[in-house]
Design a protein around this motif. Structure first.
Motif, PDB file in Angstrom:
ATOM      1  N   LEU A 104       0.814  -1.206   0.000  1.00 23.48           N
ATOM      2  CA  LEU A 104       0.000   0.000   0.000  1.00 23.48           C
ATOM      3  C   LEU A 104       0.847   1.254   0.000  1.00 23.48           C
ATOM      4  N   ARG A 105       0.289   2.280  -0.589  1.00 22.68           N
ATOM      5  CA  ARG A 105       0.969   3.565  -0.632  1.00 22.68           C
ATOM      6  C   ARG A 105       0.302   4.473   0.371  1.00 22.68           C
ATOM      7  N   THR A 106       1.101   5.007   1.270  1.00 31.41           N
ATOM      8  CA  THR A 106       0.533   5.962   2.228  1.00 31.41           C
ATOM      9  C   THR A 106       1.389   7.206   2.238  1.00 31.41           C
ATOM     10  N   ILE A 107       0.740   8.300   2.473  1.00 34.01           N
ATOM     11  CA  ILE A 107       1.435   9.576   2.513  1.00 34.01           C
ATOM     12  C   ILE A 107       1.125  10.226   3.849  1.00 34.01           C
ATOM     13  N   GLN A 108       2.172  10.689   4.477  1.00 38.57           N
ATOM     14  CA  GLN A 108       1.954  11.374   5.740  1.00 38.57           C
ATOM     15  C   GLN A 108       2.134  12.854   5.520  1.00 38.57           C
ATOM     16  N   ALA A 109       1.149  13.585   5.945  1.00 35.29           N
ATOM     17  CA  ALA A 109       1.260  15.032   5.804  1.00 35.29           C
ATOM     18  C   ALA A 109       2.362  15.529   6.726  1.00 35.29           C
ATOM     19  N   VAL A 110       3.219  16.409   6.182  1.00 33.81           N
ATOM     20  CA  VAL A 110       4.388  16.829   6.950  1.00 33.81           C
ATOM     21  C   VAL A 110       3.979  17.601   8.192  1.00 33.81           C
ATOM     22  N   GLU A 111       2.980  18.451   8.019  1.00 33.46           N
ATOM     23  CA  GLU A 111       2.667  19.320   9.155  1.00 33.46           C
ATOM     24  C   GLU A 111       1.847  18.586  10.207  1.00 33.46           C
ATOM     25  N   ASP A 112       1.220  17.518   9.820  1.00 30.69           N
ATOM     26  CA  ASP A 112       0.358  16.825  10.782  1.00 30.69           C
ATOM     27  C   ASP A 112       0.626  15.335  10.674  1.00 30.69           C
ATOM     28  N   PRO A 113       1.620  14.850  11.394  1.00 31.03           N
ATOM     29  CA  PRO A 113       2.010  13.455  11.186  1.00 31.03           C
ATOM     30  C   PRO A 113       0.917  12.461  11.549  1.00 31.03           C
ATOM     31  N   SER A 114      -0.083  12.912  12.215  1.00 28.87           N
ATOM     32  CA  SER A 114      -1.103  11.929  12.570  1.00 28.87           C
ATOM     33  C   SER A 114      -2.131  11.760  11.461  1.00 28.87           C
ATOM     34  N   SER A 115      -2.057  12.603  10.444  1.00 29.18           N
ATOM     35  CA  SER A 115      -3.031  12.401   9.373  1.00 29.18           C
ATOM     36  C   SER A 115      -2.355  11.673   8.234  1.00 29.18           C
ATOM     37  N   VAL A 116      -2.897  10.575   7.891  1.00 29.10           N
ATOM     38  CA  VAL A 116      -2.298   9.728   6.856  1.00 29.10           C
ATOM     39  C   VAL A 116      -3.272   9.618   5.713  1.00 29.10           C
ATOM     40  N   LYS A 117      -2.725   9.688   4.521  1.00 28.07           N
ATOM     41  CA  LYS A 117      -3.583   9.466   3.361  1.00 28.07           C
ATOM     42  C   LYS A 117      -3.098   8.227   2.640  1.00 28.07           C
ATOM     43  N   GLY A 118      -4.009   7.557   2.007  1.00 23.41           N
ATOM     44  CA  GLY A 118      -3.620   6.366   1.268  1.00 23.41           C
ATOM     45  C   GLY A 118      -4.099   5.123   1.990  1.00 23.41           C
ATOM     46  N   GLY A 119      -3.428   4.012   1.728  1.00 21.96           N
ATOM     47  CA  GLY A 119      -3.796   2.776   2.395  1.00 21.96           C
ATOM     48  C   GLY A 119      -5.118   2.237   1.886  1.00 21.96           C
ATOM     49  N   ILE A 120      -5.739   1.460   2.715  1.00 21.63           N
ATOM     50  CA  ILE A 120      -7.060   0.918   2.367  1.00 21.63           C
ATOM     51  C   ILE A 120      -8.057   1.508   3.349  1.00 21.63           C
ATOM     52  N   GLY A 121      -9.095   2.071   2.831  1.00 17.98           N
ATOM     53  CA  GLY A 121     -10.065   2.660   3.742  1.00 17.98           C
ATOM     54  C   GLY A 121     -11.472   2.414   3.261  1.00 17.98           C
ATOM     55  N   LEU A 122     -12.375   2.616   4.158  1.00 17.91           N
ATOM     56  CA  LEU A 122     -13.791   2.409   3.877  1.00 17.91           C
ATOM     57  C   LEU A 122     -14.467   3.756   3.746  1.00 17.91           C
ATOM     58  N   ILE A 123     -15.248   3.897   2.717  1.00 16.12           N
ATOM     59  CA  ILE A 123     -16.038   5.118   2.561  1.00 16.12           C
ATOM     60  C   ILE A 123     -17.496   4.725   2.638  1.00 16.12           C
ATOM     61  N   LEU A 124     -18.213   5.428   3.474  1.00 20.70           N
ATOM     62  CA  LEU A 124     -19.639   5.140   3.583  1.00 20.70           C
ATOM     63  C   LEU A 124     -20.334   6.471   3.698  1.00 20.70           C
ATOM     64  N   ASN A 125     -21.167   6.797   2.749  1.00 25.06           N
ATOM     65  CA  ASN A 125     -21.860   8.077   2.778  1.00 25.06           C
ATOM     66  C   ASN A 125     -23.341   7.847   2.941  1.00 25.06           C
ATOM     67  N   ASP A 126     -23.873   8.547   3.894  1.00 24.09           N
ATOM     68  CA  ASP A 126     -25.300   8.449   4.126  1.00 24.09           C
ATOM     69  C   ASP A 126     -25.939   9.602   3.380  1.00 24.09           C
ATOM     70  N   LEU A 127     -26.553   9.302   2.260  1.00 18.61           N
ATOM     71  CA  LEU A 127     -27.009  10.387   1.400  1.00 18.61           C
ATOM     72  C   LEU A 127     -28.155  11.160   2.002  1.00 18.61           C
ATOM     73  N   SER A 128     -28.929  10.485   2.836  1.00 18.17           N
ATOM     74  CA  SER A 128     -30.095  11.183   3.352  1.00 18.17           C
ATOM     75  C   SER A 128     -29.731  12.217   4.384  1.00 18.17           C
ATOM     76  N   LYS A 129     -28.455  12.258   4.758  1.00 23.44           N
ATOM     77  CA  LYS A 129     -28.110  13.200   5.812  1.00 23.44           C
ATOM     78  C   LYS A 129     -27.670  14.541   5.270  1.00 23.44           C
ATOM     79  N   THR A 130     -27.399  14.605   3.979  1.00 27.06           N
ATOM     80  CA  THR A 130     -26.778  15.825   3.485  1.00 27.06           C
ATOM     81  C   THR A 130     -27.729  17.006   3.506  1.00 27.06           C
ATOM     82  N   THR A 131     -29.004  16.756   3.729  1.00 23.78           N
ATOM     83  CA  THR A 131     -29.899  17.909   3.765  1.00 23.78           C
ATOM     84  C   THR A 131     -29.674  18.717   5.038  1.00 23.78           C
ATOM     85  N   ASN A 132     -29.397  18.018   6.123  1.00 25.59           N
ATOM     86  CA  ASN A 132     -29.204  18.760   7.367  1.00 25.59           C
ATOM     87  C   ASN A 132     -27.797  19.307   7.496  1.00 25.59           C
ATOM     88  N   ASN A 133     -26.838  18.425   7.284  1.00 27.21           N
ATOM     89  CA  ASN A 133     -25.462  18.889   7.432  1.00 27.21           C
ATOM     90  C   ASN A 133     -24.901  19.236   6.079  1.00 27.21           C
TER      91      ASN A 133
END
Lengths: 373, 187
Positions: A104-133
């Motif tokens: 896997l390819r991961t990138i660590q943001a330099v300014e915030d080492p705790s935020s990592v991008k890449g790897g394997i992740g799950l995306i789940l979007n609840d479409l019915s919520k976008t009206t409120n938020n």
């Protein structure tokens, strides 16, 4: 205790059981307790006590509690507990002693080492919520629900998460085997109203050389240019993924590769889909055709090829998801101080949202396996 | 239907254990007379086939040109034990081999490379498929097939010698690819 599998393809919404759950001769009785993350070390210790097993170790990397899964043949997985992001998958791919290679390819943001991008992740979007938020609901606040291990060749961890007002219960199960890694999601609608979901499991797979990167097995499937689902861990955001590559190509100056317009469906007629240039596609049955009596199903698995680089192939199997997302960064890969090329791919249900009625459950999974040994 | 229980997780110990799987063709499959849906249980130890017919009283309207619907089942099951099915539609009157190759369904398996099969001649015996359901649509076995498949199960056919229906036939066919390599059993 024994859980048998059954898959019904009769419903419009396929219900699939968790992958690789089999009847076993012993049962694990653990109390699945939610551990509040107050002070990192003490919560790690309590996690280790409750859930630690042979092959499951709770560690802390960059201040984020993570868990490291490993099996006897040396394959290992690193999973961040805060956002359920798999930051490292090192299967054993060579027969030599230290033959594990990071997939896997991961990138660590330099300014915030705790935020990592890449790897394997799950995306789940609840479409019915976008009206409120205004912002989509991201999966966060994961808690470890259960772990299981047979000490040698199989390790499994189960994370749970609920959305803010308790209408959705999400379970994410990550299982590691000697030659494969399975990630499964189970969504339970515990609220009173039907919910529409779009979901994806995206993996950023590292490729050693940009030149020979390709995908095998998508021939005959229709696709269209489409951005990926928005996520907190995607290396390329949806907007970036759709931007045409502006690097001069080849020796003939600026010859534009034919980028299909978004919304135009074409059928893949190449045995191999080359990923040297930038693209962002969804391979699926076009939504207008889904109401037809019989539709041609997209392939259930495909293989990533790194022909000139590591020469390793990984097969990605999709279960429960309807579409396949495939994205390649082109010259954008160089942006984040990396020489490594990568592709972002994975099964998704994004063209047509999945409708989940109250008390209903939706299951889907992705398995990455390889037979490079 | 078995519901997975969360409190105890089982792990993969053996690649195959007793599992029941259902495969059902698309629910809206229309035949000439009514709607039919099959539920086929695959069980590696005991196998049973159950067919549920749900016939509708309203006559079906003609939907487009006559096609035959196929469900191709791969020899390898998906990691969770469910069958790996691909659905396709094609016109009748063609050889099964042509239909499978055009629709990019794996037919030859390891013999797919140029010189390893006879390319439709009926001499090599590598294009074997197993007909799970829909045999009535297929042409009878040719002498070449009978020769090659003498010692094999009755349901096996050579795809290059089998013609599927006529130009205007409708129907559904469930085909098991690469039956010699399959890990599950059908009834």
């Amino acid at each position: 205790m024994a859980s048998l599998l059954s898959a019904h393809l009769s419903n419009p919404k396929p219900l699939l059981p968790l992958p690789l759950i089999r009847a076993t001769s012993y049962s694990i009785s653990t109390n699945a307790t939610a551990v509040p993350a107050q002070s990192p070390t003490s919560s790690l210790q309590s996690l280790e006590e409750t859930f630690g097993r042979k092959g499951i170790k709770f560690i802390e990397s960059n201040g984020i509690p993570s868990v490291e899964l490993s099996v006897r043949n040396g394959s290992s997985v690193n999973l961040r507990l805060s956002d359920a992001l798999i930051t490292s998958y090192k299967p054993k791919v060579f027969w030599k002693d230290d033959g594990c290679k990071e997939v896997l390819r991961t990138i660590q943001a330099v300014e915030d080492p705790s935020s990592v991008k890449g790897g394997i992740g799950l995306i789940l979007n609840d479409l019915s919520k976008t009206t409120n938020n205004s912002s989509p609901w991201y999966l966060s606040e994961w808690v470890v629900k259960d772990t299981d291990s047979d000490s040698f060749d199989a390790v499994q961890i189960e994370l749970g998460c609920t959305n803010g007002n308790g209408t959705l219960e999400v379970t994410y199960v990550i299982s590691l085997y000697p030659l494969s890694l399975a990630t499964a999601v189970i969504v339970n609608n515990t609220g009173p109203k039907p919910i529409e979901l779009t979901s994806a499991i995206l993996s950023h797979i590292k490729m050693d050389k940009r030149d020979g990167t390709a995908i095998d097995g998508l021939i005959g499937c229709s696709y269209c240019a489409h951005p990926p689902l928005d996520s907190s861990f995607g290396i390329l955001s949806p907007v970036e993924a759709m931007k045409p590559d502006d690097e001069p190509s080849g020796w003939f100056g600026s010859s534009k590769p034919d980028a299909p317009k978004a919304g135009v469906w074409t059928v893949e007629d190449n045995q191999y889909t080359f990923l040297k240039n930038k693209l962002s596609r969804v391979y699926a049955v076009p939504p207008p055709e889904r109401s037809k009596r019989m539709r041609r199903t997209p392939p259930s698995n495909y293989t990533t090829i790194d022909k000139h680089g590591s020469k390793l192939n990984f097969r990605i199997i999709r279960m429960g998801f309807e579409d396949i997302y495939l994205g390649s960064p082109g010259s954008f890969a160089k942006r984040n101080n990396g020489e490594d090329y990568f592709i972002c791919t994975g099964p998704a249900s994004m063209m047509v949202p999945v409708v989940l009625n109250p008390e209903e459950e939706w299951r889907a999974a992705q398995v990455i396996e390889h037979d490079n040994l | 239907m078995v519901v997975h229980q969360f409190n105890s997780l089982g792990l993969l110990l053996l690649p195959q254990t007793t599992k029941k799987c259902h495969i059902r063709l698309s629910q809206n499959l229309k035949l000439g007379e009514g709607r039919k849906s099959y539920a086929i249980n695959i069980d590696s130890q005991t196998s049973s086939i159950s067919e549920t017919t749900a016939t509708t009283t309203t006559p079906d309207t003609d939907e487009g040109p006559p096609v035959i619907d196929f469900a191709f089942v791969n020899s390898r099951l998906l990691p969770d034990g469910s069958p790996d099915v691909q659905y396709r539609s094609a016109c009748g009157g063609q050889k099964l081999r042509d239909i499978m190759l055009e629709n990019h369904v794996e037919l030859y398996g390891p013999y797919a490379r140029p010189l390893l099969n006879c390319g439709g001649g009926g001499t090599c015996g590598t294009c074997i498929v197993e007909v799970i359901d829909g045999n009535q649509l297929l042409s009878p076995k040719t002498p070449k097939e009978k020769e090659k498949l003498k010692k094999k199960p009755k349901k096996w056919r050579l795809a290059c010698q089998t013609v599927v229906g006529k130009e205007d036939s409708r129907g559904e066919l469930i085909i098991q690819q690469l039956p010699e390599w399959k890990l599950h059993e059908w009834e």
